[in-house]
Design an enzyme around this catalytic site. Structure first.
Site, short mmCIF file in Angstrom:
data_model
loop_
_atom_site.label_atom_id
_atom_site.label_comp_id
_atom_site.label_asym_id
_atom_site.label_seq_id
_atom_site.Cartn_x
_atom_site.Cartn_y
_atom_site.Cartn_z
N CYS A 98 0.80 -1.22 0.00
CA CYS A 98 0.00 0.00 0.00
C CYS A 98 0.84 1.28 0.00
CB CYS A 98 -0.92 0.02 1.22
SG CYS A 98 -1.59 -1.58 1.66
N HIS A 115 -3.98 7.31 5.42
CA HIS A 115 -4.03 5.97 4.84
C HIS A 115 -5.48 5.50 4.87
CE1 HIS A 115 -2.46 2.23 3.41
NE2 HIS A 115 -2.92 1.57 4.46
N HIS A 173 -9.65 0.65 -1.67
CA HIS A 173 -8.20 0.53 -1.51
C HIS A 173 -7.60 0.06 -2.83
CE1 HIS A 173 -4.31 0.00 0.03
NE2 HIS A 173 -4.62 -0.32 1.28
#
Length: 406
Positions: A164, A295, A330
């Site tokens: 990520c 995030h 995501h």
């Protein structure tokens, strides 16, 4: 003096828009790109929604002759790169004459091609049915290579697979190349296509929300897998001024860390270390940070850990902190690159995108998450958080560039 590095072009392919304008407009409107998964049958899964890009057609960006050899992640990356080069005001043919490096991040690589190969393997007459182009598509390093080949770019090419945080890693490495004089321009970003393997894994550990992503909300139920690509054009400030380029922001630097604590569980101390490293490296006082692009995955533990880290670093000061994943899902290795673009546009326009789907405050996520509605605010310095599995973290710091006469 250390060379100053700026961002002069952005290109994006996402579930809420293709191209800068559509993406930014929908981000500010709080439009959700989450819909029912169509790539495969989800009837046996607990969850059925994802951030798929439903309207992407590679033929609009890539010739048919080339397209058959490109997996979906490469197609997304090439499309985003084309948009970024054009946004930077650079001619494709002229651009290739410079020393241009390509730095791309990913989590799953060309996973759709690999999944297709696996499907062929379990069927009878494997070699007779095998689509040979899938073999060419499947290597993870194809993503920067395919971008370089499409635009005839002959500088150093790198792929970063730090999950990520990979997009921020790629941008950080691109900054290093420019400062060392190893490149005239850098194409940096991240790309990931929607993955059945990733969706299955997250579904089996009950990490996917049943309907929507609700970062920082007390009743959040998990993340939503997505796909996309974000690409930024980096060059020195001197180069940008010389060609009178539009400048979105200056990249002050990036703090990197690996807490090596647990494969999936976040460690607050590790997040704190990464943020503090970024501020120290970039010589930024914590009181000068105006916006944090979180995030913000929407999972219970990640959101709680990130909020604790932010409050610890910034002494509980309520800095505007929002999550683009509430709209995009995501996007894995593309996430921090796409979010870096959101930071660029926020700095340029002095508007903070919202965290949507926020209903009930969570005492354990005591931050200003810019709930549900974009906010106009003067922005000078932004922090872009990228926190990955295995404690691989990267926090990027961007700053508004003030040109004399503006």
């Amino acid at each position: 003096m250390e060379k100053r590095i700026v961002i002069t072009g952005v290109g994006i392919v996402s579930s809420i828009g293709i191209g800068k304008k559509q993406f930014w407009d929908n981000l500010l409107k709080g439009k959700s790109g989450i819909s029912k998964v169509e790539l495969f049958d989800t009837s046996n899964y607990q969850s059925h929604n994802g951030g798929e890009i439903k309207n992407f057609d590679g033929k609009e960006f890539i010739s048919l002759r080339t397209l058959i050899f490109l997996g979906r992640a490469s197609q997304l990356a090439v499309a985003a790169t084309k948009l970024a080069i054009e946004d930077a005001g650079l001619e494709h043919k002229q651009f290739s004459k410079f020393k241009v490096s390509v730095c791309m991040g990913t989590t799953m690589g060309e996973i759709q091609s690999i999944e297709s190969l696996n499907k062929s393997f379990v069927e009878k007459e494997f070699f007779e049915k095998l689509d040979r182009t899938l073999v060419f598509q499947s290597s993870v390093n194809n993503i920067p290579v395919d971008v370089a080949m499409e635009f005839k770019l002959k500088g150093r090419n790198r792929i970063f697979t730090t999950a990520c945080a990979a997009g921020n890693y790629a941008i950080s490495y691109g900054v290093d190349l420019l400062r060392m004089g190893e490149a005239d321009y850098v194409v940096a970003g991240g790309s990931d296509s929607f993955s059945r393997i990733a969706f299955t894994g997250f579904d089996k550990v009950n990490a996917i929300a049943p309907e929507k992503c609700q970062p920082f909300d007390k009743n959040r139920k998990g993340m939503i897998p997505g796909e996309g690509a974000g690409v930024l054009i980096l060059e020195t400030l001197e180069s940008a001024k010389k060609r009178n380029a539009n400048i979105y922001a200056e990249v002050l630097g990036c703090g990197l860390s690996c807490d090596a604590f647990h494969m999936t569980q976040p460690l607050v101390d590790g997040l704190v270390d990464c943020i503090e490293n970024a501020l120290k490296i970039c010589k930024v006082d914590r009181k000068d940070v105006d916006y944090i692009c979180a995030h913000g995955t929407g999972t219970v533990h990640n959101d709680k850990a990130e909020c604790r880290a932010i409050n610890r670093v910034f002494d509980n000061k309520k800095i505007a902190t929002s999550s683009c994943k509430s709209m995009l899902g995501h996007t894995m290795g593309a996430a921090s690159a796409i979010e870096a673009i959101a930071c660029c546009l926020a700095v340029k326009n002095d508007i903070i995108p919202p965290t949507i789907n926020y209903v009930t405050p969570d005492p354990e996520c005591d931050i200003d998450c810019v709930p549900n509605k974009a906010r106009e605010q003067r922005i000078n310095v932004v922090l872009n958080n990228g926190f990955a599995f295995g404690g691989n973290h990267a926090c990027l710091v961007l700053k508004k560039v003030k040109i004399k006469g503006e």
